[in-house]
Design an enzyme around this catalytic site. Sequence first.
Site, PDB file in Angstrom:
ATOM      1  N   LYS A  61     -34.571  -5.053  13.733  1.00 51.95           N
ATOM      2  CA  LYS A  61     -35.627  -4.702  12.788  1.00 51.95           C
ATOM      3  C   LYS A  61     -35.092  -3.935  11.581  1.00 51.95           C
ATOM      4  CE  LYS A  61     -38.818  -4.292  16.703  1.00 51.95           C
ATOM      5  NZ  LYS A  61     -39.655  -3.356  17.467  1.00 51.95           N
ATOM      6  N   HIS A  92     -44.574   6.792  -2.829  1.00 51.92           N
ATOM      7  CA  HIS A  92     -43.864   6.813  -1.557  1.00 51.92           C
ATOM      8  C   HIS A  92     -42.528   6.090  -1.610  1.00 51.92           C
ATOM      9  CE1 HIS A  92     -48.096   7.543  -0.542  1.00 51.92           C
ATOM     10  NE2 HIS A  92     -47.662   8.205   0.505  1.00 51.92           N
ATOM     11  N   ARG A 113     -45.273   6.829   5.650  1.00 52.51           N
ATOM     12  CA  ARG A 113     -45.186   7.948   6.590  1.00 52.51           C
ATOM     13  C   ARG A 113     -43.818   8.592   6.673  1.00 52.51           C
ATOM     14  NH1 ARG A 113     -48.281   5.458  11.606  1.00 52.51           N
ATOM     15  NH2 ARG A 113     -47.266   7.139  12.706  1.00 52.51           N
ATOM     16  N   ARG A 266     -48.704   2.494  24.171  1.00 51.24           N
ATOM     17  CA  ARG A 266     -48.881   1.470  23.145  1.00 51.24           C
ATOM     18  C   ARG A 266     -50.036   0.568  23.546  1.00 51.24           C
ATOM     19  NH1 ARG A 266     -46.214   4.701  21.145  1.00 51.24           N
ATOM     20  NH2 ARG A 266     -44.029   4.617  20.646  1.00 51.24           N
TER      21      ARG A 266
END
Length: 276
Positions: A61, A92, A113, A266
């Site tokens: 990823k 951001h 974030r 999750r």
Amino acid sequence: MPELPEVETMCRGIRKIERLKIAKVFLPECLYRPISITPGIGQIQRALLGQRVDSITRLGKRVAINIGDHALFFQPKMTGLVSLESVPDPDHVRFEMHFKGRRSERLQFWDRRGLGTVAMFKQADIQQQLIDGKLGPDALVIEFSDFAQRLGKTRRPIKPALLDQKLVAGVGNLYASEMLHVARIAPQKPANTISKQKLRRLHEVMLEILNAAIEHEGSTLSDGTYRTAVNDPGSYQNHHLVYDCEGKVCATCQRETVLRIVQSQRATFYCPRCQK
DNA sequence: CATATGTCCTGAGAGC
DNA sequence: TGCTCTCAGGACATAT
């Protein structure tokens, strides 16, 4: 939530910077806490300024920009995006790279974030730093025999096992639910109790779903965070059969209702009728 | 060793 | 309308 298809889409979206010469690397003014960057920005600048980008590749990823003896890795984690100056907002942007003579192709790492990371390694150190003992084979490349052997070694439920990047690299929470649904496997079933036949189907479905999601440039959920490199949403969310479908009639059997359970903190979505 | 849990962070959405 | 609270989940550190 960028998973393999979203990260692959980011890689494809920035590939036009291949062969460009790096003119500037910096951390933009950002109201939020600084991004995790290894080593410091100074060392990265010293190593990369004036060098040419050789290639863009993907490692699980992570997006990798290969530059001579080095590689710069972007790990978007939950809300990160790598793109060429078409991010959702300027506030951001946490890392930026400019290229000689290319004002319109500036690479930005945007992360709402700020859980994502930027890291530079020498090409010779990548195996030891990022792969050995940390990342299994890529989900698009792993052979069935290896896939079956790895999953057969754990008693954990199949859904959390699929999320373990040491077993297979690239599968995340969304696609794990989708692939278990199509393969008709209950997410709670211990991985080592799944028949070889079912595992074969799962391996096949994993490739089908990840490739289809890449074709659709990934999934943009209702929060709209994930965008392609030109700031468009992906479209694979329109093909989800169970993810985020709690309470809806199952699209496959048209009878039972899709359930939401929690596994390893999750959300997992599945149809109890189709997945036994 | 295998597995489970806590933590980081911001903003969207729920509920009052 | 505006406030507070909960939750989203990738991956690493730490605990069991």
